[in-house]
Design a protein around this motif. Structure first.
Motif, PDB file in Angstrom:
ATOM      1  N   SER A 217       0.860  -1.187   0.000  1.00 35.00           N
ATOM      2  CA  SER A 217       0.000   0.000   0.000  1.00 35.00           C
ATOM      3  C   SER A 217       0.895   1.236   0.000  1.00 35.00           C
ATOM      4  O   SER A 217       2.118   1.135  -0.165  1.00 35.00           O
ATOM      5  N   ASP A 218       0.313   2.384   0.191  1.00 38.69           N
ATOM      6  CA  ASP A 218       1.106   3.613   0.223  1.00 38.69           C
ATOM      7  C   ASP A 218       2.065   3.660   1.403  1.00 38.69           C
ATOM      8  O   ASP A 218       3.085   4.351   1.352  1.00 38.69           O
ATOM      9  N   THR A 219       1.735   2.922   2.458  1.00 35.49           N
ATOM     10  CA  THR A 219       2.548   3.008   3.676  1.00 35.49           C
ATOM     11  C   THR A 219       3.063   1.667   4.186  1.00 35.49           C
ATOM     12  O   THR A 219       4.057   1.639   4.921  1.00 35.49           O
ATOM     13  N   ARG A 220       2.409   0.557   3.833  1.00 38.77           N
ATOM     14  CA  ARG A 220       2.774  -0.731   4.422  1.00 38.77           C
ATOM     15  C   ARG A 220       2.994  -1.793   3.363  1.00 38.77           C
ATOM     16  O   ARG A 220       2.534  -1.668   2.221  1.00 38.77           O
ATOM     17  N   ILE A 221       3.702  -2.848   3.792  1.00 39.23           N
ATOM     18  CA  ILE A 221       3.907  -4.018   2.941  1.00 39.23           C
ATOM     19  C   ILE A 221       3.546  -5.256   3.753  1.00 39.23           C
ATOM     20  O   ILE A 221       3.800  -5.324   4.954  1.00 39.23           O
ATOM     21  N   VAL A 222       2.913  -6.227   3.081  1.00 44.47           N
ATOM     22  CA  VAL A 222       2.473  -7.457   3.745  1.00 44.47           C
ATOM     23  C   VAL A 222       2.978  -8.655   2.960  1.00 44.47           C
ATOM     24  O   VAL A 222       2.857  -8.701   1.733  1.00 44.47           O
ATOM     25  N   PHE A 223       3.541  -9.623   3.686  1.00 53.23           N
ATOM     26  CA  PHE A 223       3.895 -10.924   3.121  1.00 53.23           C
ATOM     27  C   PHE A 223       3.002 -11.956   3.797  1.00 53.23           C
ATOM     28  O   PHE A 223       2.871 -11.956   5.029  1.00 53.23           O
ATOM     29  N   ALA A 224       2.408 -12.839   3.035  1.00 52.93           N
ATOM     30  CA  ALA A 224       1.517 -13.850   3.607  1.00 52.93           C
ATOM     31  C   ALA A 224       1.689 -15.168   2.871  1.00 52.93           C
ATOM     32  O   ALA A 224       1.699 -15.204   1.637  1.00 52.93           O
ATOM     33  N   VAL A 225       1.815 -16.249   3.648  1.00 54.77           N
ATOM     34  CA  VAL A 225       1.886 -17.582   3.067  1.00 54.77           C
ATOM     35  C   VAL A 225       1.253 -18.549   4.057  1.00 54.77           C
ATOM     36  O   VAL A 225       1.578 -18.556   5.237  1.00 54.77           O
ATOM     37  N   GLY A 226       0.321 -19.346   3.569  1.00 56.88           N
ATOM     38  CA  GLY A 226      -0.353 -20.291   4.434  1.00 56.88           C
ATOM     39  C   GLY A 226      -1.027 -19.599   5.605  1.00 56.88           C
ATOM     40  O   GLY A 226      -1.830 -18.685   5.418  1.00 56.88           O
ATOM     41  N   ASP A 227      -0.691 -20.016   6.809  1.00 53.87           N
ATOM     42  CA  ASP A 227      -1.309 -19.468   8.020  1.00 53.87           C
ATOM     43  C   ASP A 227      -0.435 -18.427   8.704  1.00 53.87           C
ATOM     44  O   ASP A 227      -0.654 -18.085   9.861  1.00 53.87           O
ATOM     45  N   TRP A 228       0.575 -17.913   7.995  1.00 55.86           N
ATOM     46  CA  TRP A 228       1.517 -16.931   8.562  1.00 55.86           C
ATOM     47  C   TRP A 228       1.502 -15.656   7.735  1.00 55.86           C
ATOM     48  O   TRP A 228       1.374 -15.693   6.507  1.00 55.86           O
ATOM     49  N   SER A 229       1.641 -14.518   8.412  1.00 57.73           N
ATOM     50  CA  SER A 229       1.759 -13.242   7.698  1.00 57.73           C
ATOM     51  C   SER A 229       2.581 -12.273   8.542  1.00 57.73           C
ATOM     52  O   SER A 229       2.676 -12.403   9.760  1.00 57.73           O
ATOM     53  N   ILE A 230       3.185 -11.310   7.859  1.00 58.48           N
ATOM     54  CA  ILE A 230       3.913 -10.242   8.527  1.00 58.48           C
ATOM     55  C   ILE A 230       3.682  -8.961   7.742  1.00 58.48           C
ATOM     56  O   ILE A 230       3.661  -8.972   6.502  1.00 58.48           O
ATOM     57  N   SER A 231       3.459  -7.867   8.447  1.00 60.74           N
ATOM     58  CA  SER A 231       3.274  -6.575   7.791  1.00 60.74           C
ATOM     59  C   SER A 231       4.074  -5.530   8.543  1.00 60.74           C
ATOM     60  O   SER A 231       4.324  -5.659   9.749  1.00 60.74           O
ATOM     61  N   ALA A 232       4.471  -4.495   7.825  1.00 62.63           N
ATOM     62  CA  ALA A 232       5.275  -3.425   8.429  1.00 62.63           C
ATOM     63  C   ALA A 232       5.238  -2.208   7.528  1.00 62.63           C
ATOM     64  O   ALA A 232       4.958  -2.323   6.325  1.00 62.63           O
ATOM     65  N   PRO A 233       5.527  -1.032   8.073  1.00 62.19           N
ATOM     66  CA  PRO A 233       5.675   0.136   7.204  1.00 62.19           C
ATOM     67  C   PRO A 233       6.899  -0.062   6.318  1.00 62.19           C
ATOM     68  O   PRO A 233       7.939  -0.521   6.795  1.00 62.19           O
ATOM     69  N   HIS A 234       6.756   0.213   5.027  1.00 66.82           N
ATOM     70  CA  HIS A 234       7.970   0.181   4.223  1.00 66.82           C
ATOM     71  C   HIS A 234       8.729   1.479   4.432  1.00 66.82           C
ATOM     72  O   HIS A 234       8.181   2.494   4.862  1.00 66.82           O
ATOM     73  N   VAL A 235      10.032   1.425   4.179  1.00 61.77           N
ATOM     74  CA  VAL A 235      10.921   2.536   4.515  1.00 61.77           C
ATOM     75  C   VAL A 235      10.594   3.752   3.664  1.00 61.77           C
ATOM     76  O   VAL A 235      10.512   3.661   2.433  1.00 61.77           O
ATOM     77  N   ALA A 236      10.402   4.880   4.335  1.00 64.93           N
ATOM     78  CA  ALA A 236      10.171   6.141   3.624  1.00 64.93           C
ATOM     79  C   ALA A 236      11.529   6.747   3.283  1.00 64.93           C
ATOM     80  O   ALA A 236      12.371   6.932   4.147  1.00 64.93           O
ATOM     81  N   GLY A 237      11.741   7.025   2.054  1.00 66.99           N
ATOM     82  CA  GLY A 237      13.025   7.589   1.642  1.00 66.99           C
ATOM     83  C   GLY A 237      13.284   7.299   0.182  1.00 66.99           C
ATOM     84  O   GLY A 237      12.578   6.502  -0.454  1.00 66.99           O
ATOM     85  N   GLN A 238      14.304   7.920  -0.354  1.00 68.32           N
ATOM     86  CA  GLN A 238      14.651   7.771  -1.758  1.00 68.32           C
ATOM     87  C   GLN A 238      15.837   6.837  -1.890  1.00 68.32           C
ATOM     88  O   GLN A 238      16.920   7.126  -1.401  1.00 68.32           O
ATOM     89  N   PHE A 239      15.613   5.694  -2.516  1.00 70.88           N
ATOM     90  CA  PHE A 239      16.711   4.761  -2.737  1.00 70.88           C
ATOM     91  C   PHE A 239      17.648   5.331  -3.796  1.00 70.88           C
ATOM     92  O   PHE A 239      17.204   5.979  -4.742  1.00 70.88           O
ATOM     93  N   PRO A 240      18.966   5.124  -3.655  1.00 75.27           N
ATOM     94  CA  PRO A 240      19.913   5.656  -4.649  1.00 75.27           C
ATOM     95  C   PRO A 240      19.580   5.190  -6.062  1.00 75.27           C
ATOM     96  O   PRO A 240      19.049   4.086  -6.247  1.00 75.27           O
ATOM     97  N   PRO A 241      19.894   6.001  -7.062  1.00 78.68           N
ATOM     98  CA  PRO A 241      19.587   5.654  -8.465  1.00 78.68           C
ATOM     99  C   PRO A 241      20.507   4.552  -8.979  1.00 78.68           C
ATOM    100  O   PRO A 241      21.428   4.794  -9.748  1.00 78.68           O
ATOM    101  N   TYR A 242      20.240   3.331  -8.576  1.00 75.08           N
ATOM    102  CA  TYR A 242      21.127   2.213  -8.890  1.00 75.08           C
ATOM    103  C   TYR A 242      21.178   1.923 -10.387  1.00 75.08           C
ATOM    104  O   TYR A 242      22.192   1.439 -10.916  1.00 75.08           O
ATOM    105  N   ALA A 243      20.078   2.205 -11.108  1.00 74.45           N
ATOM    106  CA  ALA A 243      20.040   1.892 -12.537  1.00 74.45           C
ATOM    107  C   ALA A 243      21.124   2.641 -13.293  1.00 74.45           C
ATOM    108  O   ALA A 243      21.716   2.111 -14.245  1.00 74.45           O
ATOM    109  N   ASP A 244      21.413   3.873 -12.876  1.00 76.10           N
ATOM    110  CA  ASP A 244      22.462   4.649 -13.542  1.00 76.10           C
ATOM    111  C   ASP A 244      23.824   4.007 -13.331  1.00 76.10           C
ATOM    112  O   ASP A 244      24.688   4.015 -14.213  1.00 76.10           O
ATOM    113  N   ILE A 245      24.036   3.443 -12.147  1.00 79.11           N
ATOM    114  CA  ILE A 245      25.313   2.787 -11.850  1.00 79.11           C
ATOM    115  C   ILE A 245      25.465   1.536 -12.701  1.00 79.11           C
ATOM    116  O   ILE A 245      26.522   1.277 -13.271  1.00 79.11           O
TER     117      ILE A 245
END
Length: 305
Positions: A217-245
């Motif tokens: 979502s705009d603020t969170r990420i969820v991983f779910a498999v079977g009867d287990w799940s984990i969710s957390a805010p994804h990191v707010a910030g700008q990742f370095p422009p790796y594609a240029d490298i």
């Protein structure tokens, strides 16, 4: 509340959620696991106030109810019990565990009504990937992410999720890992380091073909498999422009083929002789791959693979 569960299943469930607890926190709930028995299942929940992990297992429930227990004490208690089945009985203030001739009583660490509610996520598109593919992408990129929590934008792994493909990227400012094909128009999120560790731990113990659902979502990420799940805010910030490298590197100057395990073994062996002042090994790529390291005080290593 009163229920019965398989000992090993309960311990495995505790291990799969306990990583979401806070290492240090003044809030008792953040170091606790909530047990909620209802119908034919027992649901375990853990949170540090941001990350939320949940796992459900089969239980024989005679009387529904919930209790919040200290996570480390619960884990240690269940781990020591050899009996295959555990019988729980109590209320939201305390619970008794009976197994064979043993009996343990655990007091609640915080009131059930004071335990945080599960974060709402909303209706967003999910992507599904085989467990082995997702585990490989996260695990392969993880060594290159920054270990400094103050560098929050790179203290995690950038993931780009497409309909059938996933790319993971990590860097600490000196090293860069790019795993997987380019994903056009994919959904991006920087996954926190603690969430990556928990996801990799769980995926390593399941069928490699099991589908893992990933929702962003705009603020969170969820991983779910079977009867287990984990969710957390994804990191707010700008990742370095790796594609240029990556573009700036041009075509590879050399390609290593053969058994990756043999190369990894050679690097580990040679690293024993690396200098503390300049830790590292030299890899020469020709008709064969030669790995060397030297230290004037302890000796040298030269390995050809």
């Amino acid at each position: 509340m009163k229920f019965q569960v398989d000992t090993q299943q309960l311990y495995d469930a505790i291990v799969s959620v306990i990583g979401a607890c806070a290492k240090r926190s003044p809030a008792p709930f953040a170091a606790s696991i909530r047990l909620a028995a209802s119908g034919g299942k027992l649901t375990l929940s853990a949170t540090d106030g941001e990350t939320w992990a949940e796992r459900s297992i089969v239980s024989a429930t005679d009387d529904a109810g919930s209790i919040v227990l200290d996570a480390q004490r619960l884990a240690a208690t269940v781990k020591t019990i050899a009996a295959p089945v555990l019988n729980f009985s109590g209320d939201e203030d305390s619970i008794t565990i009976k197994a064979g001739g043993a009996k343990f009583t655990l007091m609640s660490s915080t009131r059930v009504q004071d335990y945080p509610a599960r974060p709402e996520f909303g209706d967003v598109k999910s992507h599904a990937y085989p467990a082995a593919a997702l585990e490989f992408g996260l695990k392969a990129a993880r060594p290159c992410m920054s270990t400094e929590s103050s560098r929050y934008a790179i203290h995690g792994v950038l993931a780009v999720f497409g309909d059938q493909k996933i790319r993971t990227v990590a860097t600490d400012g000196r090293r860069l890992a790019v795993v997987g094909p380019n994903v056009e128009g994919g959904v991006q999120a920087i996954i926190p380091a603690n969430v990556i560790n928990e996801v990799v731990k769980v995926l390593a113990d399941i069928n490699p073909d099991d589908p893992v659902a990933v929702s962003v979502s705009d603020t969170r990420i969820v991983f779910a498999v079977g009867d287990w799940s984990i969710s957390a805010p994804h990191v707010a910030g700008q990742f370095p422009p790796y594609a240029d490298i990556v573009k700036g590197l041009g075509k590879p100057t050399a390609t290593i083929s053969g058994d990756p395990a043999a190369l990894l073994s050679a690097i580990k062996a040679a690293s024993i002789f690396a200098s503390p002042e300049a830790p590292g090994v030299t890899i020469d790529i020709g008709d064969a791959v030669q790995v060397t390291a030297s230290n004037a005080e302890v000796g040298s290593a030269e390995i050809v693979t």
